[in-house]
Write a protein that holds these residues in place. Structure first.
Motif, mmCIF file in Angstrom:
data_model
loop_
_atom_site.group_PDB
_atom_site.id
_atom_site.type_symbol
_atom_site.label_atom_id
_atom_site.label_comp_id
_atom_site.label_asym_id
_atom_site.label_seq_id
_atom_site.Cartn_x
_atom_site.Cartn_y
_atom_site.Cartn_z
ATOM 1 N N ASP A 16 0.819 -1.220 0.000
ATOM 2 C CA ASP A 16 0.000 0.000 0.000
ATOM 3 C C ASP A 16 0.847 1.261 0.000
ATOM 4 O O ASP A 16 0.393 2.325 -0.413
ATOM 5 C CB ASP A 16 -0.925 0.028 1.220
ATOM 6 C CG ASP A 16 -2.106 -0.923 1.093
ATOM 7 O OD1 ASP A 16 -2.294 -1.482 -0.009
ATOM 8 O OD2 ASP A 16 -2.834 -1.107 2.081
ATOM 9 N N LYS A 17 2.082 1.152 0.489
ATOM 10 C CA LYS A 17 2.977 2.314 0.532
ATOM 11 C C LYS A 17 4.203 2.118 -0.359
ATOM 12 O O LYS A 17 5.123 2.926 -0.331
ATOM 13 C CB LYS A 17 3.439 2.574 1.978
ATOM 14 C CG LYS A 17 2.311 2.929 2.943
ATOM 15 C CD LYS A 17 1.673 4.265 2.597
ATOM 16 C CE LYS A 17 0.678 4.704 3.678
ATOM 17 N NZ LYS A 17 -0.556 3.907 3.678
ATOM 18 N N ASP A 18 4.226 1.026 -1.131
ATOM 19 C CA ASP A 18 5.326 0.747 -2.055
ATOM 20 C C ASP A 18 6.650 0.570 -1.320
ATOM 21 O O ASP A 18 7.705 0.981 -1.805
ATOM 22 C CB ASP A 18 5.439 1.867 -3.101
ATOM 23 C CG ASP A 18 6.141 1.401 -4.379
ATOM 24 O OD1 ASP A 18 6.214 0.176 -4.594
ATOM 25 O OD2 ASP A 18 6.607 2.252 -5.153
ATOM 26 N N VAL A 19 6.590 -0.039 -0.125
ATOM 27 C CA VAL A 19 7.768 -0.174 0.727
ATOM 28 C C VAL A 19 8.049 -1.648 1.015
ATOM 29 O O VAL A 19 7.119 -2.425 1.251
ATOM 30 C CB VAL A 19 7.577 0.567 2.074
ATOM 31 C CG1 VAL A 19 8.727 0.280 3.035
ATOM 32 C CG2 VAL A 19 7.441 2.064 1.842
ATOM 33 N N ALA A 20 9.319 -2.022 0.990
ATOM 34 C CA ALA A 20 9.743 -3.357 1.411
ATOM 35 C C ALA A 20 11.011 -3.215 2.236
ATOM 36 O O ALA A 20 11.754 -2.237 2.085
ATOM 37 C CB ALA A 20 9.989 -4.272 0.213
ATOM 38 N N VAL A 21 11.246 -4.174 3.123
ATOM 39 C CA VAL A 21 12.449 -4.167 3.961
ATOM 40 C C VAL A 21 13.272 -5.409 3.647
ATOM 41 O O VAL A 21 12.752 -6.534 3.690
ATOM 42 C CB VAL A 21 12.087 -4.144 5.461
ATOM 43 C CG1 VAL A 21 13.352 -4.271 6.315
ATOM 44 C CG2 VAL A 21 11.349 -2.860 5.812
ATOM 45 N N LEU A 22 14.538 -5.192 3.337
ATOM 46 C CA LEU A 22 15.480 -6.281 3.084
ATOM 47 C C LEU A 22 16.522 -6.303 4.195
ATOM 48 O O LEU A 22 16.939 -5.249 4.687
ATOM 49 C CB LEU A 22 16.184 -6.095 1.741
ATOM 50 C CG LEU A 22 15.310 -6.057 0.490
ATOM 51 C CD1 LEU A 22 16.179 -5.807 -0.736
ATOM 52 C CD2 LEU A 22 14.518 -7.332 0.338
ATOM 53 N N GLN A 23 16.937 -7.492 4.583
ATOM 54 C CA GLN A 23 18.005 -7.645 5.564
ATOM 55 C C GLN A 23 19.248 -8.172 4.868
ATOM 56 O O GLN A 23 19.191 -9.195 4.177
ATOM 57 C CB GLN A 23 17.587 -8.608 6.676
ATOM 58 C CG GLN A 23 18.631 -8.767 7.769
ATOM 59 C CD GLN A 23 18.193 -9.736 8.842
ATOM 60 O OE1 GLN A 23 17.839 -10.878 8.546
ATOM 61 N NE2 GLN A 23 18.203 -9.289 10.091
ATOM 62 N N LEU A 24 20.368 -7.468 5.020
ATOM 63 C CA LEU A 24 21.624 -7.918 4.428
ATOM 64 C C LEU A 24 22.181 -9.060 5.257
ATOM 65 O O LEU A 24 22.223 -8.987 6.483
ATOM 66 C CB LEU A 24 22.618 -6.765 4.370
ATOM 67 C CG LEU A 24 22.175 -5.513 3.600
ATOM 68 C CD1 LEU A 24 23.318 -4.507 3.536
ATOM 69 C CD2 LEU A 24 21.695 -5.876 2.200
ATOM 70 N N VAL A 25 22.623 -10.120 4.581
ATOM 71 C CA VAL A 25 23.105 -11.314 5.285
ATOM 72 C C VAL A 25 24.478 -11.706 4.753
ATOM 73 O O VAL A 25 24.863 -11.353 3.635
ATOM 74 C CB VAL A 25 22.121 -12.492 5.117
ATOM 75 C CG1 VAL A 25 20.783 -12.171 5.755
ATOM 76 C CG2 VAL A 25 21.924 -12.832 3.629
ATOM 77 N N ASP A 26 25.206 -12.463 5.581
ATOM 78 C CA ASP A 26 26.517 -12.942 5.149
ATOM 79 C C ASP A 26 26.374 -14.278 4.428
ATOM 80 O O ASP A 26 25.255 -14.751 4.162
ATOM 81 C CB ASP A 26 27.470 -13.049 6.342
ATOM 82 C CG ASP A 26 26.968 -14.007 7.416
ATOM 83 O OD1 ASP A 26 26.145 -14.892 7.107
ATOM 84 O OD2 ASP A 26 27.409 -13.882 8.575
ATOM 85 N N GLU A 27 27.496 -14.906 4.124
ATOM 86 C CA GLU A 27 27.459 -16.155 3.359
ATOM 87 C C GLU A 27 26.780 -17.293 4.103
ATOM 88 O O GLU A 27 26.369 -18.290 3.503
ATOM 89 C CB GLU A 27 28.881 -16.573 2.968
ATOM 90 C CG GLU A 27 29.831 -16.794 4.135
ATOM 91 C CD GLU A 27 30.461 -15.505 4.633
ATOM 92 O OE1 GLU A 27 31.327 -15.574 5.522
ATOM 93 O OE2 GLU A 27 30.075 -14.427 4.123
ATOM 94 N N ASN A 28 26.610 -17.148 5.430
ATOM 95 C CA ASN A 28 25.926 -18.173 6.223
ATOM 96 C C ASN A 28 24.456 -17.844 6.470
ATOM 97 O O ASN A 28 23.772 -18.562 7.182
ATOM 98 C CB ASN A 28 26.637 -18.349 7.572
ATOM 99 C CG ASN A 28 28.068 -18.823 7.413
ATOM 100 O OD1 ASN A 28 28.342 -19.724 6.622
ATOM 101 N ND2 ASN A 28 28.997 -18.189 8.140
ATOM 102 N N GLY A 29 24.007 -16.740 5.898
ATOM 103 C CA GLY A 29 22.617 -16.349 6.073
ATOM 104 C C GLY A 29 22.352 -15.555 7.330
ATOM 105 O O GLY A 29 21.204 -15.223 7.629
#
Length: 255
Positions: A16-29
């Motif tokens: 509804d607000k055109d927003v998403a949140v991504l979490q940066l992760v390392d090679e192990n997740g």
């Protein structure tokens, strides 16, 4: 940017607000703990004519910076879900396909908006771009990080379509029904009913929420969403020609 690439996973989104949140992760997740972050400003203090800068990847051209001014404030724009995003920032900084999701910065390098759309007959920049205000983005991001979604408040009212309300001579939002066990029911809200003779009795007409006038269903939703589930809202309704204030405890909207 130094060209560093990171893996990421989706935490949650608010279409509804055109927003998403991504979490940066390392090679192990696992979540990365030390990631350079851009300072966040406030969109509440923006002024028309203020200098702004847009960063993005227009047409696949990485890390492009364009500049302009705040052309207007308080615009309304429909999101991909059809809901209206209010308070949108209009800018003449060149925004093209590929800029969406990039930051709109003030002259201090602080994020004041998230570039989201352009108005253009050709599909290329025509000097009219739009950014979701950062204060709106911040509210969504904080809830997504905490709950995995945006928790939206609800009154517990079922309302008539605006055109239907107008055909009945109602200038506000017409209540058709009240959800059982909702805050609206406990506050005494009234939906469509019938009198002793079997005639139709119109439900309450919502005219304001917490002092904000509402004329359309979208106005009502926007006014309620400024609150959180569990908050109380003062809802003014017109019933039998008389204004009445209902103190409604808001619940969480089920979608």
């Amino acid at each position: 940017t130094d060209g560093t690439r990171f893996a990421a996973k989706l935490v949650g989104a608010e279409p509804d607000k055109d927003v998403a949140v991504l979490q940066l992760v390392d090679e192990n997740g696992a979540a990365r703990k030390r990631v350079p972050a851009i300072p966040v400003g406030s969109s509440a203090t923006l002024m028309v004519g203020q200098r702004v800068f847009a960063i993005g990847n227009p047409f696949g051209l990485d890390s492009t910076l364009t500049s302009g001014i705040v052309s207007a404030l308080g615009r309304d724009m429909r999101s991909i879900t059809g809901r209206v995003i209010r308070g949108v920032v209009q800018t003449d900084a060149a925004i093209n396909p590929g800029n969406s999701g990039g930051p709109l910065l003030d002259s201090g390098g602080r994020v004041v908006g998230m570039n989201t759309a352009i108005y253009s007959p050709s599909g290329a920049s025509a000097g009219i771009g739009f950014a979701v205000p950062v204060d709106t983005v911040r509210r969504c991001v904080e809830q997504i990080i905490r709950y995995g979604k945006v928790r939206k408040a609800a009154l517990g009212l079922h309302c008539a379509h605006d055109s239907q309300a107008r055909s009945l001579g109602v200038t506000g939002v017409l209540v058709m029904g009240v959800a059982p066990n909702s805050g609206a029911e406990r506050a005494g809200a009234r939906g469509l009913g019938r009198d002793a003779a079997g005639g139709v009795v119109l439900g309450d007409e919502v005219v304001s929420v917490n002092g904000t006038r509402v004329v359309t269903v979208e106005d009502l939703l926007a006014a309620v969403e400024l609150n959180s589930p569990g908050d109380f809202a003062d809802v003014v309704v017109r019933r039998d020609g008389t204004l009445k204030t209902l103190r409604v405890q808001l619940s969480e909207r089920v979608e």
